[in-house]
Design a protein around this motif. Structure first.
Motif, PDB file in Angstrom:
ATOM      1  N   LEU B  93       0.833  -1.210   0.000  1.00  0.00           N
ATOM      2  CA  LEU B  93       0.000   0.000   0.000  1.00  0.00           C
ATOM      3  C   LEU B  93       0.866   1.258   0.000  1.00  0.00           C
ATOM      4  N   MET B  97       1.079   4.016  -2.863  1.00  0.00           N
ATOM      5  CA  MET B  97       0.650   5.390  -2.617  1.00  0.00           C
ATOM      6  C   MET B  97       1.757   6.396  -2.905  1.00  0.00           C
ATOM      7  N   ILE B  98       2.995   6.070  -2.550  1.00  0.00           N
ATOM      8  CA  ILE B  98       4.036   7.069  -2.792  1.00  0.00           C
ATOM      9  C   ILE B  98       4.522   7.031  -4.233  1.00  0.00           C
ATOM     10  N   ASN B  99       4.059   6.062  -4.991  1.00  0.00           N
ATOM     11  CA  ASN B  99       4.497   5.954  -6.380  1.00  0.00           C
ATOM     12  C   ASN B  99       4.074   7.145  -7.226  1.00  0.00           C
ATOM     13  N   ASP B 100       2.939   7.755  -6.866  1.00  0.00           N
ATOM     14  CA  ASP B 100       2.429   8.900  -7.625  1.00  0.00           C
ATOM     15  C   ASP B 100       3.166  10.194  -7.312  1.00  0.00           C
ATOM     16  N   MET B 101       3.959  10.181  -6.237  1.00  0.00           N
ATOM     17  CA  MET B 101       4.582  11.432  -5.807  1.00  0.00           C
ATOM     18  C   MET B 101       5.688  11.857  -6.772  1.00  0.00           C
ATOM     19  N   LYS B 191       3.717   2.623 -19.016  1.00  0.00           N
ATOM     20  CA  LYS B 191       2.722   3.682 -18.836  1.00  0.00           C
ATOM     21  C   LYS B 191       1.562   3.567 -19.830  1.00  0.00           C
ATOM     22  N   TYR B 194      -1.707   2.032 -18.748  1.00  0.00           N
ATOM     23  CA  TYR B 194      -2.681   2.827 -18.021  1.00  0.00           C
ATOM     24  C   TYR B 194      -3.557   3.616 -18.987  1.00  0.00           C
ATOM     25  N   GLU B 195      -2.917   4.152 -20.042  1.00  0.00           N
ATOM     26  CA  GLU B 195      -3.690   4.893 -21.037  1.00  0.00           C
ATOM     27  C   GLU B 195      -4.727   3.982 -21.672  1.00  0.00           C
ATOM     28  N   VAL B 198      -7.629   3.467 -19.381  1.00  0.00           N
ATOM     29  CA  VAL B 198      -8.600   4.552 -19.361  1.00  0.00           C
ATOM     30  C   VAL B 198      -9.560   4.416 -20.546  1.00  0.00           C
ATOM     31  N   ILE B 202     -11.651   2.039 -17.391  1.00  0.00           N
ATOM     32  CA  ILE B 202     -11.260   1.985 -15.977  1.00  0.00           C
ATOM     33  C   ILE B 202     -11.493   3.355 -15.384  1.00  0.00           C
ATOM     34  N   LYS B 203     -12.253   3.418 -14.276  1.00  0.00           N
ATOM     35  CA  LYS B 203     -12.691   4.710 -13.788  1.00  0.00           C
ATOM     36  C   LYS B 203     -11.839   5.266 -12.669  1.00  0.00           C
ATOM     37  N   ASN B 204     -11.459   4.422 -11.708  1.00  0.00           N
ATOM     38  CA  ASN B 204     -10.704   4.977 -10.583  1.00  0.00           C
ATOM     39  C   ASN B 204      -9.442   4.187 -10.335  1.00  0.00           C
ATOM     40  N   ARG B 205      -8.659   4.705  -9.372  1.00  0.00           N
ATOM     41  CA  ARG B 205      -7.343   4.109  -9.163  1.00  0.00           C
ATOM     42  C   ARG B 205      -7.429   2.706  -8.578  1.00  0.00           C
ATOM     43  N   GLU B 208      -7.847   0.382 -11.479  1.00  0.00           N
ATOM     44  CA  GLU B 208      -6.548   0.394 -12.147  1.00  0.00           C
ATOM     45  C   GLU B 208      -5.581  -0.540 -11.429  1.00  0.00           C
TER      46      GLU B 208
END
Lengths: 290, 299
Positions: B93, B97-101, B191, B194-195, B198, B202-205, B208
Motif C-alpha cells: 500500500l 501510494m508514494i508511487n504517484d509522488m 505507462k 494505463y492509457e 482509461v 477503468i474509472k478509478n485508481r 486500475e
C-alpha cells in the motif's frame, strides 16, 4: 502540491481530490509512526539527565546537551580495548564482506543470466532456496565448520559466511538478464574474453544493482550481532562493545549514553542508504521471481 | 558420463570459472551448513563428544515431549500470520501510494519508510523506555493520564500483553526489502497500459490497481512475499531484546529463540539442528504455497 500530482499522473485514471487527501493523510500518519522511534532516540540522546527522568515523561527536549555523548566516550575510554579498535573491526568486516560478496556474486550472476551451460537451472534453484537459509538456521553448523577449519576467532569467521549469501547473486542475476544482448555480442565480436566482457561491459552497466547489493550487505554486516564465533575482545565489533557498556534490558541504567550509542550505531547505514537510494530503486525494478 | 561432463566443462570453461569463487563460499558457508544440520538432526551432539546417531528421536522429542517447542511454533505462526500478511499489505500500500509522488518527495518517503529496517537493532533500547513497566514508561504514563488504567502495566514482562506488544514492534520494522521491490516494480509498469486502461473504461485508481498494476508486477510480488515469509518465520531478536531470554513463562518464545536456547545455553546441537530443519521446511512450504497463490493474481 496536489495540483502538481494531478498533472504528473495525467495519463492514468482520474485522481479525485478526496482520494488524494485520503492517500496523503494515510501516508502522513504512517510516516510519522515510522520515524517517531528514531526521532525519539535522537532527542533522548541530547537530553540532560534530569529531563531523561522527568515525570511525566516528555517527548521534547528543552535544554539540549551533548553530555550523553561525552559520558559514552568516557565510559568507552575505560575499556582496555580502545573504541577505535572496535570501530576498525566493524568497518573492516563489513567492508571486506560487502565488497567480496558484491564482486563474487556478480561474477557468478553473469553466466547464470547470459550463458547456456549444463547444470545452470539446478544451480539457480538451489540459490533461490538459499534465500531461506537464514543465519538463524545456519549459525550452529557454521560454528562447527569454523571450529573444524580453525577459523574460529578470526576475522574470516565473520567475513566468509557473508560472502556466500544468496540475496546478492539473486538480485544481480535478475538485473544482468535485462541487459541487452547486443552490447555483449559487440564485445565478443571484438574478441574480448568472457572475463573481459564481464569487467568492461557487464560490471559498469550493472552499477545500480551492485549499489543495492552493497547497501543490503553492508547493513546486514554492520548490524551483525552473533559474536559467538569470536572470543577475543580485540576482534569484536562496535555493536558488541557498546552492548557491554550499555547493558540491554535496563531502561534506567545509562539511558543517556544508551541513546547516544543507538544514534551512533544507526547513522552509518542510514547515511549509506540516503546516498545510494536512487540507484537502489532502479535495481529493484528487475528483482522478482517469475 | 564422466567424459560428457569433462567435455561440458571444457566447452563452458569461462562460465564455470566465473562462478567458481562465489560457488566455493556458497557451498562452504550456505549449503554445507544445511547438510550438516540435516545430518546432525539425527544425532545427540554436545560438542564435547562425537555425535551419536539416535534416529528420529530429536523429532519425536520435539513434537511429543517439548512443551516449550509447541509454544514456540504457536508464537512463530502467530507472528507469521499476523506480521507477514499485514506487513506485506502495508509495504505494498505504501509503495503504491508514494508511487504517484514527484521524484524528490518519493525519495524522502522511501527513506523514511525504509529506515526502521536499517536501524532496528540500534533502536531496541528505546522501545524499553516506551513500554517501561513503571509510570515512567510513555505508554503507561499516557494511559494513566487518559484514565484508561490506574496502575502501570508490565507490557514486556506480563505474558498477557507480551505477544501483542512484540507484534506491534515487529510490524513497525516490516517495511523491508519487499517494500523496495514493490517501489521498483511499480516504476517499471508500462505507462501505455494505463492509457489503454482509461480507454477501456477503468474509472478509478482502485480498478486500475486490480486490473493493471497487480498483474504487471507478479514477479516482484512473489519476491516480496518470499522475503516477508522468511523474515516473519525467523522473528527472534525483537523477542530476545525486549521480552528477555527466556521470556516470562516462555510466552514470547519463537522457533528461533528456542533454537538459540538449545544452541547457546544447553549446547544440545543435535536437537538444535533438528529444530533448524523443521523451521527451514516450514519456510519452503509456505513460500511454495504463496508463490502459487500469487500467480493467480488478476487472472
Amino acid at each position: 502540491m496536489l495540483a502538481a500530482l494531478r498533472k504528473k499522473t495525467g495519463s492514468k485514471a482520474r485522481r479525485s481530490y478526496t482520494g488524494n487527501a485520503i492517500v496523503f493523510s494515510f501516508i502522513g500518519v504512517l510516516a510519522l509512526l515510522s520515524a517517531l522511534p528514531l526521532i525519539y532516540t535522537f532527542i533522548n540522546s541530547i537530553k540532560p539527565i534530569d529531563e531523561l527522568f522527568q515525570f511525566p515523561p516528555k517527548f521534547t527536549v528543552s535544554r539540549p546537551t551533548f553530555d550523553s555523548y561525552r559520558e559514552l566516550y568516557q565510559l568507552a575510554s575505560t575499556m582496555w580495548v580502545p573504541l577505535s579498535r572496535y570501530l576498525f573491526n566493524t568497518l573492516f568486516v563489513a567492508t571486506a564482506g560487502t565488497l567480496f560478496h558484491a564482486l563474487f556474486s556478480s561474477m557468478a550472476a553473469y553466466p547464470l543470466a547470459k550463458h547456456q551451460f549444463p547444470g545452470k537451472n539446478a544451480v539457480f534453484s538451489v540459490i533461490v532456496m538459499g534465500l531461506m537459509f537464514v543465519p538463524a538456521v545456519t549459525f550452529m553448523p557454521l560454528f562447527v565448520i569454523m571450529s573444524e577449519t580453525k577459523l574460529l576467532n578470526t576475522y574470516a569467521a565473520m567475513i566468509f559466511p557473508g560472502i556466500g549469501l544468496s540475496l546478492g547473486l539473486f538480485l544481480m542475476k535478475q538485473f544482468i538478464e535485462q541487459l541487452p544482448d547486443a552490447i555483449l555480442e559487440a564485445a565478443r565480436i571484438d574478441g574480448a574474453s568472457e572475463f573481459r566482457t564481464f569487467f568492461a561491459i557487464v560490471l559498469p552497466n550493472a552499477a545500480p544493482a551492485i549499489m543495492t547489493v552493497i547497501l543490503f550487505q553492508f547493513t546486514q554486516m554492520w548490524n551483525f550481532t552473533q559474536t559467538d564465533l569470536i572470543f577475543s575482545e580485540s576482534l569484536k565489533t562496535l555493536r558488541a562493545a557498546l552492548d557491554q557498556i550499555v547493558p540491554k534490558g535496563d531502561p534506567i541504567l545509562r539511558a543517556g549514553p544508551g541513546s547516544a550509542a543507538s544514534v551512533i550505531l544507526m547513522l552509518p547505514p542510514i547515511a549509506l542508504f540516503i546516498l545510494i537510494q536512487r540507484k537502489v530503486v532502479e535495481t529493484m525494478t528487475f528483482a522478482g521471481i517469475k | 558420463m564422466i567424459r560428457a561432463m569433462k567435455l561440458a566443462v571444457k566447452k563452458h570453461k569461462e562460465s564455470y570459472l566465473l562462478m567458481t569463487p562465489y560457488m566455493l563460499f556458497f557451498l562452504a558457508f550456505t549449503i554445507l551448513p544445511v547438510i550438516i544440520c540435516i545430518v546432525l538432526g539425527f544425532t545427540y551432539f554436545s560438542m564435547v563428544d562425537a555425535p551419536r546417531f539416535i534416529g528420529w528421536h530429536n523429532y519425536v522429542r520435539m513434537f511429543l515431549d517439548d512443551d516449550v517447542f509447541i509454544i514456540a511454533v504457536k508464537n512463530t505462526l502467530l507472528f507469521a500470520f499476523v506480521t507477514g500478511p499485514i506487513g506485506y499489505l502495508i509495504s505494498f500500500l505504501v509503495a503504491w501510494m508514494i508511487n504517484d509522488m514527484p521524484r524528490t518527495l518519493r525519495s524522502i518517503a522511501t527513506t523514511i519508510f525504509y529506515i526502521p529496517a536499517i536501524a532496528a537493532p540500534s533502536v531496541y533500547p528505546m522501545w524499553f523506555q516506551v513500554f517501561s513497566p513503571d509510570e515512567y514508561g510513555y505508554v503507561n504514563s499516557f494511559l494513566i493520564r487518559l484514565g484508561v488504567i490506574d496502575h502501570p502495566i508490565a507490557w514486556l514482562l506480563d505474558p498477557k500483553y507480551m505477544m501483542g506488544v512484540l507484534i506491534l514492534i515487529q510490524l513497525w520494522l516490516s517495511l523491508g526489502i519487499s517494500f523496495l521491490a514493490f517501489i521498483a516494480g511499480l516504476q517499471t509498469i508500462d505507462k501505455s497500459l494505463y492509457e489503454a486502461g482509461v480507454m477501456d473504461g477503468i474509472k478509478n485508481r482502485f480498478q486500475e490497481l486490480w486490473y493493471i498494476t497487480l498483474p504487471s508486477m507478479v514477479p516482484q510480488l512473489v519476491f516480496g512475499a518470499v522475503m516477508q515469509i522468511v523474515a516473519s518465520f525467523s522473528v527472534a531478536d525483537v523477542s530476545i531484546e525486549l521480552a528477555g531470554f527466556p521470556s516470562t513463562d516462555y510466552a514470547a518464545e519463537t522457533i528461533v529463540t528456542h533454537l538459540r536456547d538449545y544452541l547457546n545455553i544447553r549446547y544440545e546441537l543435535g536437537y538444535t539442528s533438528a529444530i533448524s530443519v523443521v523451521l527451514f521446511l516450514m519456510m519452503v512450504f509456505s513460500s511454495r504455497l504463496t508463490t502459487k497463490l500469487l500467480h493467480k493474481v488478476g487472472s
